[in-house]
Design an enzyme around this catalytic site. Sequence first.
Site, mmCIF file in Angstrom:
data_model
loop_
_atom_site.group_PDB
_atom_site.id
_atom_site.type_symbol
_atom_site.label_atom_id
_atom_site.label_comp_id
_atom_site.label_asym_id
_atom_site.label_seq_id
_atom_site.Cartn_x
_atom_site.Cartn_y
_atom_site.Cartn_z
ATOM 1 N N ASP A 36 25.080 55.021 72.513
ATOM 2 C CA ASP A 36 25.914 54.573 71.402
ATOM 3 C C ASP A 36 25.159 53.513 70.596
ATOM 4 O O ASP A 36 24.755 52.477 71.147
ATOM 5 C CB ASP A 36 27.212 53.980 71.962
ATOM 6 N N ASP A 37 24.950 53.776 69.315
ATOM 7 C CA ASP A 37 24.296 52.812 68.413
ATOM 8 C C ASP A 37 22.861 52.495 68.836
ATOM 9 O O ASP A 37 22.378 51.375 68.624
ATOM 10 C CB ASP A 37 25.096 51.503 68.333
ATOM 11 N N CYS A 74 30.065 57.375 65.067
ATOM 12 C CA CYS A 74 30.184 57.919 66.417
ATOM 13 C C CYS A 74 31.162 59.087 66.528
ATOM 14 O O CYS A 74 30.803 60.152 67.037
ATOM 15 C CB CYS A 74 30.558 56.827 67.402
ATOM 16 N N ARG A 78 30.191 62.956 67.713
ATOM 17 C CA ARG A 78 30.739 63.516 68.950
ATOM 18 C C ARG A 78 31.480 64.819 68.655
ATOM 19 O O ARG A 78 31.425 65.773 69.439
ATOM 20 C CB ARG A 78 31.648 62.477 69.626
ATOM 21 N N HIS A 134 36.361 58.670 72.239
ATOM 22 C CA HIS A 134 36.571 58.332 70.818
ATOM 23 C C HIS A 134 36.843 59.548 69.942
ATOM 24 O O HIS A 134 36.378 59.643 68.812
ATOM 25 C CB HIS A 134 35.373 57.550 70.265
ATOM 26 N N HIS A 225 26.282 50.001 72.264
ATOM 27 C CA HIS A 225 27.266 49.426 71.339
ATOM 28 C C HIS A 225 27.665 48.037 71.835
ATOM 29 O O HIS A 225 27.776 47.811 73.037
ATOM 30 C CB HIS A 225 28.492 50.343 71.296
ATOM 31 N N ASP A 331 24.266 58.634 69.231
ATOM 32 C CA ASP A 331 25.284 59.167 68.314
ATOM 33 C C ASP A 331 25.026 58.814 66.854
ATOM 34 O O ASP A 331 25.528 59.477 65.958
ATOM 35 C CB ASP A 331 26.692 58.728 68.736
ATOM 36 N N ASN A 332 24.268 57.756 66.596
ATOM 37 C CA ASN A 332 23.900 57.366 65.224
ATOM 38 C C ASN A 332 22.812 56.320 65.329
ATOM 39 O O ASN A 332 22.384 55.953 66.434
ATOM 40 C CB ASN A 332 25.103 56.839 64.435
ATOM 41 N N LYS A 392 23.185 52.620 60.862
ATOM 42 C CA LYS A 392 24.483 53.263 61.085
ATOM 43 C C LYS A 392 25.376 53.068 59.857
ATOM 44 O O LYS A 392 25.312 52.040 59.188
ATOM 45 C CB LYS A 392 25.127 52.629 62.324
#
Length: 734
Positions: A36-37, A74, A78, A134, A225, A331-332, A392
């Site tokens: 994540d991130d 995110c 996903r 999420h 994240h 995810d990004n 992001k």
Amino acid sequence: MTDFPGKIGRTVDESTPWWPGAADSLPPNIVTILFDDTGWADFGCFGSEIRTPHIDALAGDGLRFNSFHVTPLCSPTRACLLTGKNHHHVGMRCLADTDTGFPNGRGTVRSDVPLLPELLRDQGFGTYMVGKWHLTPAQEVTPAGPHKNWPVSRGFDRYYGFLGGCTDHYTPELIQDNHSIDPPETEDYHLSEDLADRAITYLRDHTAFRRTSPFFLNLCFGATHAPIQVAKEFIDPYVPVFEKGWDQTREDRLARQKEMGLVPQDTDLVPRNPEVPDWDSLDADARRLYTRLQAAYAGFLEHSDVQIGRLVAELKRLDLFDNTIILVMSDNGASREGGDHGAVDCNAPYSGMPESVAEQIKRIDDIGGPNGPAHYPQGWAMAGNTPFRRYKQFVELGGVRSPLVVSWPLGLDAQGGGIRDQFLHAIDVAPTLLDIIGQRDAAPFDGASFRSALTDADTQAPRNTQYWEMFGRRAVYHDGWKAVSEHDKGDDYAADTWRLYDTRSDFSECHDLAAAHPDRLAALQDIWWQEAEANEVMPLDDRTLEDILVFRQPNGLMSQQSITFYSGQGHVPQISMVTATERSMDITAALVPRYGGAEGVLVSSGDDLGGYSLYIKEGALHFEHVWSRTRIIVSAALPEVFQTCGVRISVAGDKTAVATLVADGIELESGSIPRVSGHTSFWGLDVGRDAARQVSQAYTGPNAFPDEALDKVNITFRSPIDHAHLAATGVACE
């Protein structure tokens, strides 16, 4: 019954039974690991100083894809990964927390679109997920659901993790299957370790009881994240590593990327993002603070890599590794949401109250620990996205280029250590995995299979066109050319400035060719509109994420003026937006008269970093409120006989408040709260106990009020929702 291979006669003696046999060979198991991130340049095998030996080992024996793309946020990514479709096309234009009122932005994946675990379960796979989901609308994240958009209802046999955008890694809001659970009370608990433990348990259970079936494991870390949280021993070694600053880090990473052959030798480093200062212009305190925040991020990522190593070791011990395809990705791009200075305690900027370097430097040793849920400043996000532009939320490569590592010992034909440069997108993952197991046509996809790239470095990319859109910012790729628009809220779309890149000769998208090739740019703009029409991107919407959160229709608990909770009920999650103190409200506990003299917590929200607790102790009613290391306590003796007691919180325009204790409607005592907030911590609300890190130091443990003595707790809001304040909080947490 025409498909029964046996024979059915009038009696069993005249019939021939039949049982399905075990398959001669199994398709590969599938493990997807999503960070994540995490920036494109943050894995060691993508040029970083950060130690990720277990990811690097998977790359060393497998493949790295240097042109794998995602969306800038995110939830949309996903959705793409699990559907094989573009995110607007399935209703996830933005985040699961939002419903824009249009089909492309409902904040959930359309129910008629099958997810990858559903398709794999139909083929006999065991399907397991641990970590961040999420993909559930915020109003559905309650102990009572509805559960139709929860993982177990969307194809996973088992689930363990958290449903929202982020959570505290020491005291996470955990969900197991379809119910919330308290975080384990183990010393030195960390969510990343817990997720790996649960993934390993699922593998062991599957191997013990379903050895003749393949499995799909989707492991989605909360890392990296914010809040950035990891033990000091992971942080300290990186302080000298990053004292060189973000500018030198970018140069060093690009040099390593060239050395590895990961990028072309003529790749240029894009100019520093304009909002990021020259490292050498910073004063000593800023450099010291920013260095330790980045060191914490690096330790956070290395710690996650350790958990991947544990998982891989278990796959090998269970003799599953060789026929398991593993994909590791993000995810990004890296996130700029730490702002100019980052945060020792990200609850401060998440509350709309970012702190200065001078305020934070005093607490530098808290970073990463229980009292330091941190975030790095945006300059380090820029370094994480080396050599690309922006971050992001943006459609430039810094937002949409992700690292991708693929491992599959039995399927890669000794291609270990290879680098692939085919253009890929998250929507190509599901079609590829289904193609590998012989189910290429299991569902209609927007993406296409890149299976051939696993064994052929020179194969063509599966598709030659891909669009992006986020907050009105647009981009499109076609046949090696890329067009990217500049757009700010309120701009005329027709007047947007577009940049043009030849990605075949400009890997980092550094050199704008729009003026030299106006006809090609115009053709790409036309393609963008065609793709937008085909994928339900319209209406174009350039509202910011904060605007969209303000606009969203009140629903769930946040739409109610009065809410009644009951003793023994489930946890009220922080994402419900009713657990903080930003609104004037009355909290009233109704007690059962025959249990006079009972003590304990009536209601609590948050934890010792930020939150409140209303409790009875030694015949007195107490209210404690904590925010930003400021604690106030209001206490008053209770009458001998009473049926209700509580606190009235009256919030002023400057976000100060007065807390007044009440029993049977009679005011007992008042105290001043210097600051209230819509985000006090990452933990929500509990009735009749203090379930997380206790708000108050006046008791230990949950300090539960006896269930039989507490009838109910009512919260009545006396002021309307401050949509702008809640939206700012929501943006920070995404």
